[in-house]
Design a protein around this motif. Structure first.
Motif, short mmCIF file in Angstrom:
data_model
loop_
_atom_site.label_atom_id
_atom_site.label_comp_id
_atom_site.label_asym_id
_atom_site.label_seq_id
_atom_site.Cartn_x
_atom_site.Cartn_y
_atom_site.Cartn_z
N LEU A 1 0.84 -1.19 0.00
CA LEU A 1 0.00 0.00 0.00
C LEU A 1 0.88 1.25 0.00
CD1 LEU A 1 -2.94 1.05 0.17
CD2 LEU A 1 -2.67 1.08 2.66
N LYS A 2 0.75 2.07 -1.05
CA LYS A 2 1.53 3.30 -1.17
C LYS A 2 0.75 4.48 -0.59
CE LYS A 2 4.66 0.96 -3.41
NZ LYS A 2 5.94 0.61 -2.77
N ARG A 3 1.50 5.58 -0.38
CA ARG A 3 0.89 6.76 0.24
C ARG A 3 -0.30 7.29 -0.56
NH1 ARG A 3 6.38 8.00 0.75
NH2 ARG A 3 6.22 9.48 -0.97
N THR A 4 -0.11 7.43 -1.86
CA THR A 4 -1.17 8.01 -2.70
C THR A 4 -2.41 7.13 -2.70
OG1 THR A 4 0.48 9.02 -4.14
CG2 THR A 4 -1.77 8.82 -5.01
N LYS A 5 -2.19 5.83 -2.85
CA LYS A 5 -3.32 4.90 -2.87
C LYS A 5 -4.01 4.87 -1.51
CE LYS A 5 -4.53 0.21 -4.28
NZ LYS A 5 -4.00 -1.09 -4.77
N CYS A 6 -3.21 4.97 -0.45
CA CYS A 6 -3.77 4.98 0.91
C CYS A 6 -4.67 6.20 1.11
CB CYS A 6 -2.64 4.97 1.93
SG CYS A 6 -3.19 5.05 3.64
N LYS A 7 -4.19 7.36 0.65
CA LYS A 7 -4.99 8.59 0.78
C LYS A 7 -6.29 8.50 0.00
CE LYS A 7 -1.08 11.70 1.58
NZ LYS A 7 -0.29 12.84 1.03
N ILE A 8 -6.23 7.89 -1.18
CA ILE A 8 -7.44 7.75 -2.01
C ILE A 8 -8.47 6.85 -1.32
CG2 ILE A 8 -8.34 6.80 -4.18
CD1 ILE A 8 -5.73 7.70 -5.51
N ILE A 9 -8.00 5.71 -0.80
CA ILE A 9 -8.91 4.77 -0.13
C ILE A 9 -9.54 5.42 1.10
CG2 ILE A 9 -9.03 2.59 1.15
CD1 ILE A 9 -6.82 1.53 -0.69
N ILE A 10 -8.70 6.08 1.90
CA ILE A 10 -9.21 6.74 3.10
C ILE A 10 -10.19 7.85 2.72
CG2 ILE A 10 -8.56 8.30 4.97
CD1 ILE A 10 -8.02 5.46 5.66
N GLY A 11 -9.90 8.60 1.70
CA GLY A 11 -10.79 9.67 1.26
C GLY A 11 -12.14 9.14 0.82
N ILE A 12 -12.12 8.03 0.07
CA ILE A 12 -13.38 7.43 -0.38
C ILE A 12 -14.18 6.93 0.82
CG2 ILE A 12 -14.36 5.47 -1.64
CD1 ILE A 12 -12.06 5.76 -3.65
N ALA A 13 -13.48 6.31 1.78
CA ALA A 13 -14.17 5.79 2.98
C ALA A 13 -14.84 6.93 3.74
CB ALA A 13 -13.17 5.06 3.88
N TRP A 14 -14.13 8.04 3.93
CA TRP A 14 -14.72 9.18 4.62
C TRP A 14 -15.94 9.72 3.87
CZ3 TRP A 14 -14.10 11.70 9.21
CH2 TRP A 14 -13.05 11.29 10.02
N LEU A 15 -15.82 9.81 2.55
CA LEU A 15 -16.93 10.35 1.75
C LEU A 15 -18.15 9.45 1.84
CD1 LEU A 15 -17.93 12.49 -0.23
CD2 LEU A 15 -16.98 11.11 -2.09
N VAL A 16 -17.93 8.13 1.74
CA VAL A 16 -19.05 7.17 1.80
C VAL A 16 -19.74 7.24 3.15
CG1 VAL A 16 -19.63 4.72 1.82
CG2 VAL A 16 -18.14 5.62 0.05
N TRP A 17 -18.94 7.19 4.23
CA TRP A 17 -19.54 7.20 5.56
C TRP A 17 -20.15 8.56 5.92
CZ3 TRP A 17 -21.16 2.99 7.18
CH2 TRP A 17 -20.45 1.80 7.03
N LEU A 18 -19.60 9.61 5.33
CA LEU A 18 -20.21 10.93 5.53
C LEU A 18 -21.62 10.96 4.95
CD1 LEU A 18 -19.57 13.88 6.51
CD2 LEU A 18 -19.04 14.39 4.11
N CYS A 19 -21.78 10.42 3.75
CA CYS A 19 -23.10 10.36 3.11
C CYS A 19 -24.06 9.46 3.89
CB CYS A 19 -22.96 9.88 1.66
SG CYS A 19 -22.08 11.01 0.58
N ILE A 20 -23.56 8.28 4.30
CA ILE A 20 -24.40 7.33 5.02
C ILE A 20 -24.84 7.89 6.37
CG2 ILE A 20 -24.39 5.09 6.18
CD1 ILE A 20 -22.69 4.03 3.88
#
Length: 624
Positions: free
Chosen positions: A448-467
């Motif tokens: 897991l690289k830094r950029t990919k990690c940031k993308i995954i975390i960002g998507i998780a925050w966005l999804v849970w923010l909506c939910i």
């Protein structure tokens, strides 16, 4: 009614006509079953000679008209079934001669009018079933001659008005079913003459007003169903005449006002009152205080439970609050403030220190731990909001309970609590998977690289923010999602939507999917990741050239494992309790529910930063 002998079965044939004296010579016949034929007309004297007949089945035919004297000679008949035919009119004296008849089934026909004297001569009739017809009006004297009738089924017709004396002559009636009609007005004396009535079913109509004396003459009524109507006001004399009423159901109306004295008439008899899912705004507490013998009260207002005092059942319950305070236990108040401040300070230090430390702030582990701290910081904010509300409403909570639970701040705090918990679980899942990959495949290029990690975390925050925030905006006019009800997060004083109670509140499936299904899956993934790490370390032969790197990964896994373990200890009991509650294996006691929501879940947000980062920083400072 069952007959073991002397029964003639002629059902499911193609009989279309019954001629005069068709059953001559069958004087001893006790039962005759003619259902499911094609009979369209009953001629005069068709059943002549059946003087011993007690049961006659004529349902599921094509009968359109009952001519006068069609049942002549059936003086012993006790049970007559005529349902599922095409009868549209009951003429006068249609049942003449049936002096012994006890049950008459006429449901699922096309009857639109009950003419005067239609049931004349049925002085022994006990039960009359007229549901699912097309009756629109009940004329005066329609039920003349039914002095023994006890059950009258008129539900699912098209009745719009009940005129005065519509049920005259039914002195013995005990149960009356009128639900699923189109009744809009109950005129004065609509039920006059029903002095023996015990149960009255009027639910699911269009009643908007209860006029004075609408229930006059019902001095023996015990149970009244008025739910799912359009009633907006309960006037002072709305229930005049109901001195013996014990159970009153008024839920799912649009009641906004209850006048002083509306319940006075049955203040000494009413035991159960249900006024849930209304919009009650104007009332006096004394209206409920005078209900001295009430044992069950169901409403949308926690305050009313404080008004009536200690009774057997009062809802809505609030396991967290008392009539004076949002948090009724002093220990919970202290813990909420202590944990909230500890979590806020600790996680804020983690975030700031990792932003200052340029060497570590861009590593994958640092990104994950910073996000874990950010999600735990939201839990701290939630705890401080609830603690602040408790201080603000101290000593007067019952009076402002509805105001607080319907406020934006309550819903917002519930939403950030959900967001915090789910982002924490998602981050822990990613941390565990990443650590397992690094140990099992130490030289893999798919780390897991830094950029990919940031993308995954960002998507998780966005999804849970909506939910998390979807229920918050669901009752807005431009969104309008009725599934969540009017107040998804405001069911309890602490503004949580945990699915740990026996009640199936609006949106409970949504909460179950979030807190039980996803979190259960999350901790299964975490457990599988650490099991994989354990098995890999145990079985692999560590070569000299990769020993140091692998040991560093294992040390990091152990450190992260403490965080994972504490989170697991907090969430696993919640998941187990949720499953037990949903499967109805266990009714969770209120005390356990309270401690789970206000201590077990939040405590990990306070412990996490001290377990790893702050302790790690202290150790680093002690190194030579």
């Amino acid at each position: 009614m069952h007959y073991s002998h002397a029964v003639r079965g002629l059902y499911s044939n193609n009989i279309s006509t019954l001629t005069e004296n068709a059953f001559a010579g069958l004087e001893s016949l006790e039962g005759l079953d003619l259902h499911n034929n094609q009979i369209s007309t009953l001629t005069e004297n068709a059943f002549a000679g059946l003087e011993s007949l007690e049961w006659l089945g004529l349902h599921n035919n094509q009968i359109r008209t009952l001519t006068e004297n069609a049942f002549a000679g059936l003086e012993s008949l006790e049970w007559l079934t005529l349902h599922n035919n095409q009868i549209s009119t009951l003429t006068a004296n249609a049942f003449a001669g049936l002096k012994s008849l006890k049950e008459l089934w006429l449901y699922d026909n096309q009857i639109s009018t009950l003419t005067e004297n239609a049931f004349a001569g049925l002085e022994s009739l006990y039960s009359l079933l007229l549901q699912r017809n097309q009756i629109s009006t009940l004329t005066e004297n329609a039920f003349t001659g039914l002095e023994s009738l006890q059950d009258l089924w008129l539900y699912d017709n098209q009745i719009s008005t009940l005129t005065a004396n519509a049920f005259a002559g039914l002195e013995s009636l005990r149960r009356l079913w009128l639900y699923d009609n189109q009744i809009s007005t109950l005129t004065a004396n609509a039920f006059a003459g029903l002095e023996s009535l015990r149960r009255l079913y009027l639910e699911n109509n269009q009643i908007s007003t209860l006029t004075d004396n609408a229930f006059a003459g019902l001095e023996s009524l015990k149970v009244l169903w008025l739910q799912r109507n359009q009633i907006s006001t309960l006037a002072a004399n709305a229930f005049a005449g109901l001195e013996s009423l014990k159970d009153l159901y008024l839920q799912d109306n649009n009641i906004t006002t209850i006048d002083q004295g509306a319940f006075s008439v049955f203040a000494s008899s009413l035991g159960k009152l249900d006024i849930r899912r209304n919009n009650l705004q104007v009332y006096r507490e004394s209206t409920f205080e005078e209900l001295k013998y009430i044992t069950e009260l169901y409403s949308d207002l926690f305050r009313l439970c404080c008004v009536v005092g200690e009774i057997e059942v009062c809802e809505p319950t609030d396991a967290f609050a008392s009539c004076t305070d949002l948090l009724k236990r002093e220990i919970l108040r202290i813990l909420m403030i202590v944990i909230g401040l500890s979590s806020f300070i600790g996680n804020l230090i983690v975030i700031i220190s990792r932003r200052i430390n340029k060497e570590n702030r861009s590593t994958v582990d640092s990104i994950l731990l910073t996000n874990l701290a950010a999600s735990d910081l939201l839990m701290a904010i939630y705890l401080l909001i609830i603690a602040g509300a408790d201080i603000h409403y101290r000593g007067r909570y019952a009076k402002v309970a509805s105001e607080w639970k319907n406020s934006f701040l309550c819903s917002f705090s519930g939403a950030i609590s959900t967001l915090s918990g789910q982002c924490s679980v998602s981050t822990l899942m990613l941390m565990s998977i990443n650590r397992a990959i690094n140990i099992v495949y130490p030289f893999s290029t798919k780390r897991l690289k830094r950029t990919k990690c940031k993308i995954i975390i960002g998507i998780a925050w966005l999804v849970w923010l909506c939910i998390s925030f979807l229920p918050l905006v669901a009752n807005k006019s431009h969104v309008a999602i009725p599934y969540f009800g009017e107040n998804y997060y405001g069911k309890q004083s602490v503004c949580l939507a945990l699915p740990l109670t026996r009640h199936r509140l609006p949106g409970w499936e949504y909460a179950t999917a979030i807190f039980i299904a996803f979190n259960g899956l999350g901790f299964f993934v975490i457990a599988a990741s650490y099991l994989t790490i354990f098995l890999s370390v145990k079985r692999s032969a560590i070569t000299a050239n990769r020993r140091q790197r692998r040991e560093e990964e294992i040390k990091m896994a152990v450190k992260l494992g403490f965080i994972v373990f504490t989170d697991f200890c907090c969430w696993f009991p919640i998941i187990v309790m949720g499953i037990c509650s949903e499967m109805e294996w266990w009714r969770i006691p209120d005390d356990i529910y309270v401690w789970a929501a206000t201590f077990i879940i939040p405590i990990n947000s306070s412990v996490n930063p001290y377990l790893y980062t702050i302790i790690y920083m202290c150790k680093s400072e002690r190194r030579p």
